[in-house]
Write an enzyme that holds these catalytic residues in place. Structure first.
Site, PDB file in Angstrom:
ATOM      1  CB  SER A 126      -0.850  -0.035   1.280  1.00 30.05           C
ATOM      2  OG  SER A 126      -1.436   1.211   1.531  1.00 30.05           O
ATOM      3  CE1 TYR A 150      -3.629  -2.853   5.736  1.00 26.30           C
ATOM      4  CE2 TYR A 150      -3.203  -0.535   5.241  1.00 26.30           C
ATOM      5  CZ  TYR A 150      -3.461  -1.820   4.812  1.00 26.30           C
ATOM      6  OH  TYR A 150      -3.534  -2.102   3.469  1.00 26.30           O
ATOM      7  CE  LYS A 154      -1.247  -4.579   3.365  1.00 28.78           C
ATOM      8  NZ  LYS A 154      -1.570  -5.918   2.830  1.00 28.78           N
TER       9      LYS A 154
HETATM   10  P1  NAD Z   1     -10.916  -7.138   1.452  1.00 32.57           P
HETATM   11  O1  NAD Z   1     -11.105  -7.099   2.920  1.00 32.57           O
HETATM   12  O2  NAD Z   1     -12.099  -6.905   0.585  1.00 32.57           O
HETATM   13  O3  NAD Z   1     -10.247  -8.510   1.018  1.00 32.57           O
HETATM   14  C1  NAD Z   1      -9.363  -9.216   1.840  1.00 32.57           C
HETATM   15  C2  NAD Z   1      -9.796 -10.679   1.829  1.00 32.57           C
HETATM   16  O4  NAD Z   1      -8.908 -11.420   2.668  1.00 32.57           O
HETATM   17  C3  NAD Z   1     -11.213 -10.890   2.371  1.00 32.57           C
HETATM   18  O5  NAD Z   1     -11.930 -11.717   1.483  1.00 32.57           O
HETATM   19  C4  NAD Z   1     -10.986 -11.581   3.727  1.00 32.57           C
HETATM   20  O6  NAD Z   1     -12.053 -12.444   4.051  1.00 32.57           O
HETATM   21  C5  NAD Z   1      -9.679 -12.303   3.485  1.00 32.57           C
HETATM   22  N1  NAD Z   1      -8.886 -12.546   4.702  1.00 32.57           N
HETATM   23  C6  NAD Z   1      -8.537 -11.670   5.670  1.00 32.57           C
HETATM   24  N2  NAD Z   1      -7.812 -12.290   6.620  1.00 32.57           N
HETATM   25  C7  NAD Z   1      -7.686 -13.600   6.238  1.00 32.57           C
HETATM   26  C8  NAD Z   1      -7.060 -14.733   6.796  1.00 32.57           C
HETATM   27  N3  NAD Z   1      -6.414 -14.663   7.973  1.00 32.57           N
HETATM   28  N4  NAD Z   1      -7.126 -15.891   6.130  1.00 32.57           N
HETATM   29  C9  NAD Z   1      -7.776 -15.985   4.948  1.00 32.57           C
HETATM   30  N5  NAD Z   1      -8.410 -14.950   4.368  1.00 32.57           N
HETATM   31  C10 NAD Z   1      -8.360 -13.762   5.012  1.00 32.57           C
HETATM   32  O7  NAD Z   1      -9.752  -6.083   1.110  1.00 32.57           O
HETATM   33  P2  NAD Z   1      -9.255  -5.541  -0.287  1.00 32.57           P
HETATM   34  O8  NAD Z   1      -9.618  -4.103  -0.367  1.00 32.57           O
HETATM   35  O9  NAD Z   1      -9.647  -6.451  -1.379  1.00 32.57           O
HETATM   36  O10 NAD Z   1      -7.679  -5.587  -0.038  1.00 32.57           O
HETATM   37  C11 NAD Z   1      -6.890  -6.680  -0.467  1.00 32.57           C
HETATM   38  C12 NAD Z   1      -5.448  -6.436  -0.052  1.00 32.57           C
HETATM   39  O11 NAD Z   1      -5.003  -5.198  -0.587  1.00 32.57           O
HETATM   40  C13 NAD Z   1      -5.243  -6.329   1.462  1.00 32.57           C
HETATM   41  O12 NAD Z   1      -4.029  -6.965   1.786  1.00 32.57           O
HETATM   42  C14 NAD Z   1      -5.151  -4.840   1.706  1.00 32.57           C
HETATM   43  O13 NAD Z   1      -4.370  -4.538   2.832  1.00 32.57           O
HETATM   44  C15 NAD Z   1      -4.470  -4.383   0.431  1.00 32.57           C
HETATM   45  N6  NAD Z   1      -4.737  -2.972   0.100  1.00 32.57           N
HETATM   46  C16 NAD Z   1      -6.031  -2.543   0.013  1.00 32.57           C
HETATM   47  C17 NAD Z   1      -6.291  -1.204  -0.265  1.00 32.57           C
HETATM   48  C18 NAD Z   1      -7.707  -0.683  -0.317  1.00 32.57           C
HETATM   49  O14 NAD Z   1      -7.910   0.516  -0.140  1.00 32.57           O
HETATM   50  N7  NAD Z   1      -8.715  -1.517  -0.566  1.00 32.57           N
HETATM   51  C19 NAD Z   1      -5.234  -0.317  -0.468  1.00 32.57           C
HETATM   52  C20 NAD Z   1      -3.925  -0.792  -0.378  1.00 32.57           C
HETATM   53  C21 NAD Z   1      -3.688  -2.130  -0.091  1.00 32.57           C
HETATM   54  C1  WQD Z   2      -9.616   9.583   1.187  1.00 32.04           C
HETATM   55  C2  WQD Z   2      -9.848  11.043   1.467  1.00 32.04           C
HETATM   56  C3  WQD Z   2     -10.119  11.535   3.815  1.00 32.04           C
HETATM   57  C4  WQD Z   2     -13.904   9.378   4.340  1.00 32.04           C
HETATM   58  C5  WQD Z   2      -6.914   4.538   3.193  1.00 32.04           C
HETATM   59  C6  WQD Z   2      -5.819   3.874   3.969  1.00 32.04           C
HETATM   60  C7  WQD Z   2      -4.734   3.421   3.033  1.00 32.04           C
HETATM   61  C8  WQD Z   2      -5.294   2.560   1.903  1.00 32.04           C
HETATM   62  C9  WQD Z   2      -6.442   3.231   1.223  1.00 32.04           C
HETATM   63  C10 WQD Z   2      -5.185   0.266   2.495  1.00 32.04           C
HETATM   64  C11 WQD Z   2      -9.068  11.573   2.684  1.00 32.04           C
HETATM   65  C12 WQD Z   2     -11.388  11.839   3.053  1.00 32.04           C
HETATM   66  C13 WQD Z   2     -12.749   9.929   3.816  1.00 32.04           C
HETATM   67  C14 WQD Z   2     -14.953  10.259   4.754  1.00 32.04           C
HETATM   68  C15 WQD Z   2     -13.613  12.133   4.028  1.00 32.04           C
HETATM   69  N1  WQD Z   2      -5.821   1.321   2.380  1.00 32.04           N
HETATM   70  N2  WQD Z   2     -12.613  11.283   3.654  1.00 32.04           N
HETATM   71  N3  WQD Z   2     -14.768  11.606   4.568  1.00 32.04           N
HETATM   72  O1  WQD Z   2      -7.167   7.555   3.999  1.00 32.04           O
HETATM   73  O2  WQD Z   2      -6.310   7.960   1.650  1.00 32.04           O
HETATM   74  O3  WQD Z   2      -6.374   5.682   2.534  1.00 32.04           O
HETATM   75  O4  WQD Z   2      -7.417   3.641   2.199  1.00 32.04           O
HETATM   76  O5  WQD Z   2      -4.015   0.086   2.318  1.00 32.04           O
HETATM   77  O6  WQD Z   2      -3.814   2.713   3.804  1.00 32.04           O
HETATM   78  O7  WQD Z   2      -5.289   4.801   4.902  1.00 32.04           O
HETATM   79  O8  WQD Z   2      -8.498   6.767   1.975  1.00 32.04           O
HETATM   80  O9  WQD Z   2     -10.844   6.763   1.308  1.00 32.04           O
HETATM   81  O10 WQD Z   2     -10.275   6.802   3.780  1.00 32.04           O
HETATM   82  O11 WQD Z   2      -9.834   8.839   2.395  1.00 32.04           O
HETATM   83  O12 WQD Z   2     -13.513  13.371   3.903  1.00 32.04           O
HETATM   84  O13 WQD Z   2     -15.993   9.841   5.253  1.00 32.04           O
HETATM   85  O14 WQD Z   2     -11.236  11.231   1.789  1.00 32.04           O
HETATM   86  O15 WQD Z   2      -9.884  12.487   4.817  1.00 32.04           O
HETATM   87  O16 WQD Z   2      -8.696  12.894   2.401  1.00 32.04           O
HETATM   88  P1  WQD Z   2      -7.038   7.104   2.620  1.00 32.04           P
HETATM   89  P2  WQD Z   2      -9.944   7.216   2.399  1.00 32.04           P
END
Ligand code: NAD
Ligand code: WQD
Length: 339
Positions: A126, A150, A154
């Site tokens: 991330s 979190y 990573k």
């Molecule tokens: P999500 O929660 O929709 O998907 C994660 C999946 O992993 C889920 O289906 C959950 O049931 C499964 N899971 C969690 N813990 C588990 C375990 N111990 N064993 C087996 N399965 C497990 O999340 P997502 O948005 O699809 O994110 C996927 C990956 O990408 C994550 O590693 C997340 O940290 C990373 N990521 C997400 C974002 C975002 O904003 N969505 C941003 C950056 C990185």
């Molecule tokens: C985006 C913008 C908020 C909600 C997060 C995690 C990051 C990654 C992606 C996993 C910001 C604003 C949000 C609301 C708002 N996840 N906001 N009102 O914080 O950039 O990233 O998700 O890896 O690690 O930190 O994403 O969508 O929460 O926020 O004003 O109700 O929207 O302040 O400026 P963020 P977000």
């Protein structure tokens, strides 16, 4: 024909996982999903099968169950590792759960891979590993630091993967640093389905538009950005999914590298609100609220390394992201299980 034929996808039932499974199946790969459904459900995978007309093998299990994983990934050629917990606020309250699930789970996965002589891995990292940016746009050589457990999970996992590669150069590892994934598949069958109150902006905006929530709280109106609200690099989840296929294809030779997946364009909270109003034809009431703790003013990618290494760049714009989010939200007003 693809050299890596069968892909083991941890967390494949989740938001990014389902979209990636669709792209994998469409590209001719076989997919084995391993998920404990802690943040997803079987319906999402049924919909993947409906979109593609192909079967997904599913194993219900936890990534901390090393024995089950070792058995389950037998016969696979590569792993895409999505499974993990991802809520920043929750990670501050329950750090041990996050380290256990994300870090311990990844250690089990890596040992299971070694036991099966599988050395090709794509890992979901991330942009949070860059912390508060020292400069923008963020390239991969920006210093790494985190501001919450979190993010630290990573960063720790990235370090483990680099050490592993140093110890055994058979490994082929692509670390993908996602910026802000949003949007949904154009079918409206799969998309983001958060449980409870959404933490992230786009699903919250979508729920205001559909009438499930009254108004959006805009966290901070006094950032040093063009309109005072926070700026992020939103990326369509289908672009992100395609990036995973490109990453798999790039795992020809031993390596361990980190690559940004973003568009390179920053949009503010109010830019997103305005684009969503346009896409949905709905009004989105909002109030300017205090800043959210731990938030940064602006964050967007330098995506040039992804172009160079993966031959990948994003193709969807903000209007597309809002249109597809809205289509999924309208077709599934209460999420997967109630639609
Ligand atoms: P999500 O929660 O929709 O998907 C994660 C999946 O992993 C889920 O289906 C959950 O049931 C499964 N899971 C969690 N813990 C588990 C375990 N111990 N064993 C087996 N399965 C497990 O999340 P997502 O948005 O699809 O994110 C996927 C990956 O990408 C994550 O590693 C997340 O940290 C990373 N990521 C997400 C974002 C975002 O904003 N969505 C941003 C950056 C990185
Ligand atoms: C985006 C913008 C908020 C909600 C997060 C995690 C990051 C990654 C992606 C996993 C910001 C604003 C949000 C609301 C708002 N996840 N906001 N009102 O914080 O950039 O990233 O998700 O890896 O690690 O930190 O994403 O969508 O929460 O926020 O004003 O109700 O929207 O302040 O400026 P963020 P977000």
């Amino acid at each position: 024909m693809n050299r890596l034929l069968r892909v083991f996808v941890t967390g494949g039932a989740g938001y990014i996982g389902t979209h990636t499974c669709v792209e994998l199946l469409n590209a001719g790969y076989e997919v084995v999903v391993y998920d404990n459904f802690s943040n997803s459900n079987a319906e999402a995978l049924k919909r993947v099968e409906k979109i593609t007309g192909k079967k997904v093998s599913l194993i219900l299990g936890d990534i901390r169950d090393e024995a089950l994983m070792t058995e389950s990934m037998s016969g696979c050629d590569a792993v895409i590792h999505f499974a993990g917990l991802k809520a920043v606020g929750e990670s501050v309250e329950k750090p041990l759960e996050y380290y256990d699930n994300n870090v311990q789970g990844t250690l089990c996965l890596l040992r299971a891979m070694e036991a099966n002589s599988i050395h090709s891995l794509v890992f979901s990292s991330s942009a949070t590993v860059y912390g508060d940016p020292e400069y923008l746009p963020l390239n991969e050589s920006h210093p790494l630091r985190t501001t919450n457990p979190y993010g630290t999970t990573k960063l720790v996992i990235e370090g483990i993967l680099r050490d592993l590669y140093r110890s055994n150069p058979l490994w082929k590892i692509m670390i993908l640093r996602y910026f802000n994934p949003v949007g949904a598949h154009k079918s409206g069958l799969i998309g983001e389905d958060p449980q409870g109150i959404p933490n992230n902006l786009m699903p919250f905006v979508a729920q205001v538009a559909i009438g499930r929530r009254e108004a959006l709280n805009v966290f901070g109106g006094d950032y040093p950005t063009h309109d005072g609200t926070g700026v992020r690099d939103y990326i369509h989840v289908v672009d992100l999914a395609v990036g995973h296929i490109k990453a798999l294809e790039a795992l020809e030779s031993p390596q361990c590298r980190a690559v940004n997946l973003g568009t390179g364009i920053g949009y503010s909270v109010l830019d997103v609100v305005n684009a969503f109003v346009q896409a949905s034809g709905k009004s989105i009431p909002y109030v300017i609220a205090p800043r959210r703790e731990g938030d940064i003013a602006a964050c967007y990618a330098d995506p040039s390394y992804a172009r160079e290494i993966l031959g990948w760049s994003a193709s969807y714009n903000l209007a597309d992201m809002c249109r597809d989010t809205w289509y999924f939200q309208s077709k599934n007003p209460e999420g997967y299980l109630l639609s």
